[in-house]
Design an enzyme around this catalytic site. Structure first.
Site, mmCIF file in Angstrom:
data_model
loop_
_atom_site.group_PDB
_atom_site.id
_atom_site.type_symbol
_atom_site.label_atom_id
_atom_site.label_comp_id
_atom_site.label_asym_id
_atom_site.label_seq_id
_atom_site.Cartn_x
_atom_site.Cartn_y
_atom_site.Cartn_z
ATOM 1 N N HIS A 130 28.276 11.616 -62.431
ATOM 2 C CA HIS A 130 26.821 11.627 -62.544
ATOM 3 C C HIS A 130 26.327 13.007 -62.944
ATOM 4 C CE1 HIS A 130 26.629 12.653 -58.000
ATOM 5 N NE2 HIS A 130 26.073 13.676 -58.618
ATOM 6 N N ASN A 155 31.792 11.155 -59.592
ATOM 7 C CA ASN A 155 31.717 9.890 -60.322
ATOM 8 C C ASN A 155 31.060 10.076 -61.691
ATOM 9 O OD1 ASN A 155 29.040 10.243 -59.638
ATOM 10 N ND2 ASN A 155 28.850 8.363 -58.442
ATOM 11 N N ASP A 185 16.430 17.680 -59.617
ATOM 12 C CA ASP A 185 16.312 16.580 -58.657
ATOM 13 C C ASP A 185 15.928 17.075 -57.273
ATOM 14 O OD1 ASP A 185 18.791 17.815 -58.079
ATOM 15 O OD2 ASP A 185 19.908 16.248 -59.104
ATOM 16 N N GLU A 222 23.292 8.078 -61.352
ATOM 17 C CA GLU A 222 24.538 7.458 -60.931
ATOM 18 C C GLU A 222 25.093 6.542 -62.025
ATOM 19 O OE1 GLU A 222 25.908 8.620 -58.408
ATOM 20 O OE2 GLU A 222 24.778 8.474 -56.539
#
Length: 237
Positions: free
Chosen positions: A130, A128, A62, A135
Site C-alpha cells: 500500500h 502489502n 494520511d 490498501e
C-alpha cells in the site's frame, strides 16, 4: 522509475535529502510528506540541515480517523515532533482525524491539493504494497477518502500502540489518483520485511492488488532502498 540501492538507512536517507536540496534551488515548493519509521532518518537530517522551508507548503498523506492532533499516535503529532516544531513551513496541511464528517474532511482536502499541486511527494510502502493508506484493491483513480484498514496493516502499526486493539480501524488518506498528480514522487523502503512489496512495485504487473505498482506508470518516480529492501529484486538496477 529510477531505483537506487544503498548500503544502509543512513546513506539512503542522505541521498533522499539531496532531492529536497535540489527542489528548493529555484524557490519554494509544495511537498507531500509521509509518516512512520521509514522517513524518520530523513526528517532528522532535514532538521540538521540548512534547508529553508519557510515559504513552502506541505501536505500529509494520511491520518487515523478518530485521533485528535494532540494524541501521541496521531500523524499530526508525529510530524510536529519530527519536523514541524524544528523546521517551520509557510503552512502545513494535515487531515483532521477528529473530524468524523468524512465527506466534508476529504472533499476539502482534495480541493486544497488541486489548488496547490504537489511538486515532490514522499512515500513509504506497506508490507502489502500500500501507499498512503491505499490498501490492496484501491482504485488507481481514487481521491482523498476514508479507508478501512486491513488486519495486516493494523498489526504492522500496532507496535506504536499499547495493543492491536488500540489501533484505529480506519484512516483518511490521499487517494492513488491524488498521489499520481504529484510532479515527482520519492519512495523510500528499508528492511527485508518490505522486500516482497518492493519487488511487486518494481517488477510485478501493474495491478490494484499491489497499489504501489501503479508508480510504474508515472514518469518521475525515484525509489531509494537499502540492500535489505532490495534483496528480492532480480533486475540489475
Amino acid at each position: 522509475m529510477e531505483v537506487y540501492i544503498y548500503d544502509d538507512v543512513q546513506t539512503a536517507s542522505e541521498a533522499a535529502l539531496g532531492y529536497y536540496k535540489e527542489a528548493l534551488k529555484d524557490g519554494p515548493k509544495v511537498f507531500g510528506l509521509a509518516t512512520g519509521s521509514t522517513p524518520e532518518k530523513l526528517y532528522e537530517q532535514m532538521v540538521a540541515s540548512d534547508l529553508d522551508f519557510t515559504e513552502s507548503l506541505s501536505f500529509n498523506l494520511d491520518e487515523y480517523v478518530g485521533l485528535e492532533a494532540s494524541y501521541p499516535q496521531s500523524y499530526h503529532y508525529f510530524m510536529d515532533q519530527h519536523l514541524f516544531n524544528h523546521k517551520p513551513f509557510k503552512h502545513n496541511y494535515l487531515l483532521n482525524g477528529a473530524n468524523l464528517d468524512e465527506e466534508a474532511e476529504c472533499s476539502q482536502y482534495e480541493a486544497l491539493l488541486k489548488e496547490h499541486p504537489v511538486d515532490l511527494q514522499l512515500l513509504g510502502i506497506g508490507c502489502n504494497a500500500h501507499i498512503g493508506f491505499n490498501e490492496p484493491g484501491s482504485s488507481f483513480d481514487s481521491h482523498t477518502r476514508k479507508i478501512e484498514l486491513t488486519p495486516s496493516t493494523i498489526e504492522a502499526n500496532s507496535r506504536l500502540f499499547d495493543s492491536p486493539r488500540d489501533v484505529p480501524s480506519a484512516a483518511y488518506s490521499m487517494g492513488i489518483g491524488s498521489i499520481l498528480r504529484s510532479q515527482q514522487i520519492l519512495l523510500l523502503a528499508f528492511g527485508e520485511d518490505k522486500a516482497a512489496a518492493v519487488k511487486a512495485m518494481v517488477e510485478g504487473p501493474v495491478t490494484e492488488e499491489a497499489p504501489a505498482s501503479v508508480l510504474q506508470t508515472h514518469d518521475q518516480v525515484v525509489v531509494i532502498l537499502d540492500k535489505a529492501a532490495a534483496i528480492q529484486l532480480t533486475q540489475d538496477e
